[in-house]
Write a protein that holds these residues in place. Sequence first.
Motif, short mmCIF file in Angstrom:
data_model
loop_
_atom_site.label_atom_id
_atom_site.label_comp_id
_atom_site.label_asym_id
_atom_site.label_seq_id
_atom_site.Cartn_x
_atom_site.Cartn_y
_atom_site.Cartn_z
N ARG A 93 7.42 0.98 -0.73
CA ARG A 93 6.84 -0.44 -0.61
C ARG A 93 5.35 -0.43 -0.66
O ARG A 93 4.54 0.37 -0.26
CB ARG A 93 7.30 -1.28 0.27
CG ARG A 93 7.31 -0.84 2.01
CD ARG A 93 6.15 -0.19 2.23
NE ARG A 93 5.96 -0.10 3.36
CZ ARG A 93 4.85 -0.11 4.26
NH1 ARG A 93 3.71 -0.26 3.66
NH2 ARG A 93 4.52 0.03 5.55
N ALA A 107 2.59 -3.30 0.39
CA ALA A 107 2.50 -4.35 1.36
C ALA A 107 1.12 -5.20 1.64
O ALA A 107 0.67 -4.82 2.68
CB ALA A 107 3.11 -3.84 2.87
N PRO A 108 0.76 -5.94 0.66
CA PRO A 108 -0.69 -6.50 0.62
C PRO A 108 -0.40 -7.42 1.63
O PRO A 108 0.87 -8.22 1.64
CB PRO A 108 -1.12 -6.53 -0.67
CG PRO A 108 0.55 -6.83 -1.43
CD PRO A 108 1.37 -5.99 -0.84
N SER A 109 -1.51 -7.97 2.18
CA SER A 109 -1.69 -9.35 2.73
C SER A 109 -2.27 -10.13 1.70
O SER A 109 -3.48 -9.86 1.34
CB SER A 109 -2.63 -9.17 4.00
OG SER A 109 -2.42 -7.93 5.00
N ASP A 117 2.72 -9.41 3.29
CA ASP A 117 2.46 -9.22 4.90
C ASP A 117 1.74 -10.41 5.10
O ASP A 117 0.37 -10.28 5.09
CB ASP A 117 1.64 -7.97 5.35
CG ASP A 117 2.62 -6.84 5.08
OD1 ASP A 117 3.81 -6.97 4.95
OD2 ASP A 117 1.99 -5.81 5.62
N TYR A 126 0.93 -7.28 12.38
CA TYR A 126 1.51 -6.33 11.31
C TYR A 126 2.06 -5.24 11.99
O TYR A 126 3.13 -4.83 11.20
CB TYR A 126 0.33 -6.16 10.24
CG TYR A 126 0.35 -4.84 9.73
CD1 TYR A 126 1.15 -4.58 8.75
CD2 TYR A 126 -0.47 -4.00 10.30
CE1 TYR A 126 1.03 -3.32 8.21
CE2 TYR A 126 -0.30 -2.50 9.88
CZ TYR A 126 0.51 -2.37 8.89
OH TYR A 126 0.53 -0.84 8.16
N SER A 154 5.76 -4.69 10.32
CA SER A 154 6.05 -3.69 9.39
C SER A 154 6.97 -2.74 9.83
O SER A 154 7.57 -2.33 8.78
CB SER A 154 4.53 -2.85 9.10
OG SER A 154 4.61 -1.85 8.27
N VAL A 160 5.99 5.99 2.94
CA VAL A 160 4.83 5.07 2.90
C VAL A 160 3.78 5.76 2.60
O VAL A 160 3.32 6.68 3.28
CB VAL A 160 4.87 4.44 4.20
CG1 VAL A 160 3.58 3.58 4.60
CG2 VAL A 160 6.08 3.65 4.91
N ARG A 188 -0.32 5.20 2.09
CA ARG A 188 -1.17 4.10 2.39
C ARG A 188 -2.50 4.88 2.88
O ARG A 188 -2.59 6.07 2.79
CB ARG A 188 -0.91 3.43 3.65
CG ARG A 188 -0.41 3.71 4.92
CD ARG A 188 0.11 2.83 5.94
NE ARG A 188 0.30 3.35 7.19
CZ ARG A 188 0.86 2.68 8.17
NH1 ARG A 188 1.18 1.64 7.94
NH2 ARG A 188 0.87 3.35 9.27
N HIS A 207 -5.00 3.80 8.10
CA HIS A 207 -3.94 3.60 8.87
C HIS A 207 -3.59 4.95 9.91
O HIS A 207 -2.47 4.66 10.59
CB HIS A 207 -2.86 3.17 7.92
CG HIS A 207 -3.03 1.79 7.56
ND1 HIS A 207 -2.98 0.81 8.45
CD2 HIS A 207 -3.32 1.24 6.44
CE1 HIS A 207 -3.09 -0.44 7.61
NE2 HIS A 207 -3.38 -0.04 6.49
N1 GLU Z 1 -0.57 -5.19 4.91
C1 GLU Z 1 -1.14 -3.96 5.38
C2 GLU Z 1 -2.26 -3.66 4.73
O1 GLU Z 1 -2.76 -4.13 3.70
C3 GLU Z 1 -0.10 -2.71 4.87
C4 GLU Z 1 -0.30 -1.50 5.48
C5 GLU Z 1 0.98 -0.70 5.18
O2 GLU Z 1 1.21 -0.29 4.05
O3 GLU Z 1 1.69 -0.40 6.13
O4 GLU Z 1 -3.20 -2.84 5.52
#
Ligand code: GLU
Length: 456
Positions: free
Chosen positions: A6, A8-10, A42, A195, A199, A211, A213, A217
């Motif tokens: 996935r 998962a942008p905000s 997100d 989040y 998440s 995942v 990223r 993170h």
């Molecule tokens: N919404 C989170 C971000 O943009 C997603 C991070 C993730 O991929 O878990 O940083």
Amino acid sequence: MNPILRFAPSPTGRLHIGNVRTATLNWLFARKCAGSFILRLDDTDLERSTQEFAQGIRDDLMWLGLTWDREERQSDRTQFYDAAADSLKARGILYPCYETEDELARKRSRQRALGKPPIYDRAALQLDADERRRLETEGRAPHWRFRLPNTASGQGLTPQPTIVSWNDLIRGDQIVDVGSLSDPVLIRADGTYLYTFTSVVDDIAFAVTHVIRGEDHVTNTGVQLAIFEALGGEAPAFGHHSLLIDAEGNALSKRLGALSVQSFREAGLEPMAVLSHAALVGSSDAIEPIRTREELAAKLDLSKISTAPGRFDIEELKGLNAKLLHKLPYEDVADRLAVMGVGGGAAFWEVVRGNVGVLSDTQAWWQVVAGNIAPVIEDAEFLSTAAALLPEEPFSHDTWGAWTNAVKAATGVKGRGLFHPLRLALTGTDQGPELKGLLPLIGRDKALVRLRGGTG
Ligand code: GLU
């Protein structure tokens, strides 16, 4: 089992080169392994998330060709977060806290003054039901913290090292000591979720297997692995890529607007140039322009991604774009050339593609070939001699050589003195595609008008 990934942008802004890299790596991984790719918005931060940004992100992904098999929005899923939170609350793993920001800040400075790490002291765990009721009657709404698995008793705080570890797809063995972290807030005092929690609930619900990223993170992953465990869910494999820096070695964050997908699109860059850069930057493979997403997916190898920061330089991306265009077959650009009003088919494209930085540069060359230009006349007499020697049609790629040999023999002029005035007269400019290719496209009539100084 086919992987499920996935992105998962905000939706609090448009996509920029940094999150495009994340999206690209996840998408390519999914495609390479015949997996599926979810777009998850997100949007739990209701104040900063907008429909316009969500649509902008969809448009940017579509332009890049990073299509998704399923779309989810966190704002639609509150009931699932409520259920998961209830189960943690019932077990005391998610506990109510009543400190204000100010009180927390004071606690932290006291801890620092005593030379202690500024970790939340879990004072709220000591409150009994009466005390909680009293605080709530005072008008304090609780925020909720997740109790990290880092002390046996949880009474007061003497943090014990508690290692959460995983084998990172990019960084190899990783450890995070959750004993050195504050219990994270998962629910704000206004009842909205963070989040960190949503998440994990979603990754479990959608059976996400991998995942990928940014390395910002990594600590989150330590915390989230503990939440996966608490929720009894299976954690995906995690890979953390390095972050991008600019040509001068600084973090990109300050100028992200200029590095948005939208700005690349407006600058006329090719999606495949952006994707090639995003997939290969910061890896041990050279950054080469790759023609198709399938080829790029076949090339993806996470073990080649370096832990050193990737360097992003817009000039490099522009160079990559030109290099990509120089090798594209006509079929890849035919439709877009037609939309731009550029004709001439494959014959024209093959002559000019080596001289374009962006596709719309073809328009100027199409004007040279099919429109009217003002020639630049350096030496009218020389050009008039040349005009008299111009062969009859049909023209081929050999015409230029035969003609310039004849002009050389008649005038004794050679090298740059021979070619430069002819180019200026025929094209109105001093650089461009090879004239042996351009001349047959310009044709005899236009060439004669231009050699004689007329606009044609
Ligand atoms: N919404 C989170 C971000 O943009 C997603 C991070 C993730 O991929 O878990 O940083």
